[in-house]
Design an enzyme around this catalytic site. Sequence first.
Site, short mmCIF file in Angstrom:
data_model
loop_
_atom_site.label_atom_id
_atom_site.label_comp_id
_atom_site.label_asym_id
_atom_site.label_seq_id
_atom_site.Cartn_x
_atom_site.Cartn_y
_atom_site.Cartn_z
N GLU A 50 -5.12 4.62 5.02
CA GLU A 50 -5.09 4.50 3.56
C GLU A 50 -5.79 5.68 2.91
OE1 GLU A 50 -5.66 0.96 1.34
OE2 GLU A 50 -5.60 -0.32 3.11
N SER A 64 -11.05 0.09 2.66
CA SER A 64 -10.33 0.01 3.94
C SER A 64 -9.82 1.39 4.34
CB SER A 64 -9.15 -0.96 3.81
OG SER A 64 -9.59 -2.27 3.55
N ARG A 95 0.82 -1.21 0.00
CA ARG A 95 0.00 0.00 0.00
C ARG A 95 0.85 1.26 0.00
NH1 ARG A 95 -2.44 -3.70 -1.15
NH2 ARG A 95 -4.43 -4.46 -0.37
#
Length: 340
Positions: free
Chosen positions: A328, A258, A188
Amino acid sequence: MAFDKEIAYSVLQERFASVRRDELLSRHCTFGVGGPADIWITLETKEDLVDLVNECAQRRWPLLCQGNGTNVLYADAGVRGIVARIALNNYRIEERGDGTALLTAGAGVSWPKLLNELATLGWGGLEFGPGIPGTLGGGVISNAGAHHSNIGEVLEWVEVLDARACEEQSVTATIERYQHAELDLRYRHSRFRAQRRVQFDEQGQPLAADRRFIEPAEIIMQLGVRLHRADPAALRETINSYKQHRKQTQPPQQSAGSVFKNPEGDHSGRLIEAAGLKGFTIGKAQLSERHANFIVNLGGAKAEDVAALIREAHKRVLEQFGVDLEMEVELRGEWKVSTS
């Protein structure tokens, strides 16, 4: 030079096809929240993107470029200046003769739409991502992935519009190409994410990253992805199975996916649930009853409701388990110092 919305609107309306004033950003992000952008513009060609960035650099107009708004939380007060949606949707496939091909795609290509078209043509490589609702360009920024795969595994290069020099002086942006090894692709993360991370203050309040004059300073325009030959029926079966998995495990309400990255060796959803917050609600926003790492809009939520849930989840997990969850989702716009 102060930004004058009316002057900017008049100038841009003459040069670009899709320009609006006071456009609600709740219409352009998957959270379904956010106040107005002074000016909203949709860009469908690389030439328009280059022209807009250079115009803003010369006139000192603040510019924020976005994709489909799948990984962003806009403030209730909106965004001052210009917000541009990068809708570069063209792509082409060049076969290499060894059962592989190079997909050259604009940053605004929709991941789910592309997968279906590639499956019909018998090209594999991106089929792990039917549950990723954003664009390919956005996927590069966060090195998006699912089902034990990520875009970094098939990404060969990206082409960016580099506006970093425009910050201090009115110069034109340059086009640069970075190869895979130059992108710092990790879980990520990519080189484009390094300056965009949300921090938390001493009270646990999420703080938006400092906004540059032109944001982001390196704007992804195009990318090259490695594909391989695969049976169309097998590809469709894989894509359908992943879609079913998504329906069974992710909430159906509006969300940005998320909220927090998974810490090493654990899952953010498990930690938030263990902290007693699954289903916890503030205003019209909720830590999903289906998956605690999703914040959903129950209908009429405000950005400050979502931010308050982020604060509470991060604070409780840190206090109870000593884990500093990393976000995120990005915060954009005119955020207050505190939403408590």
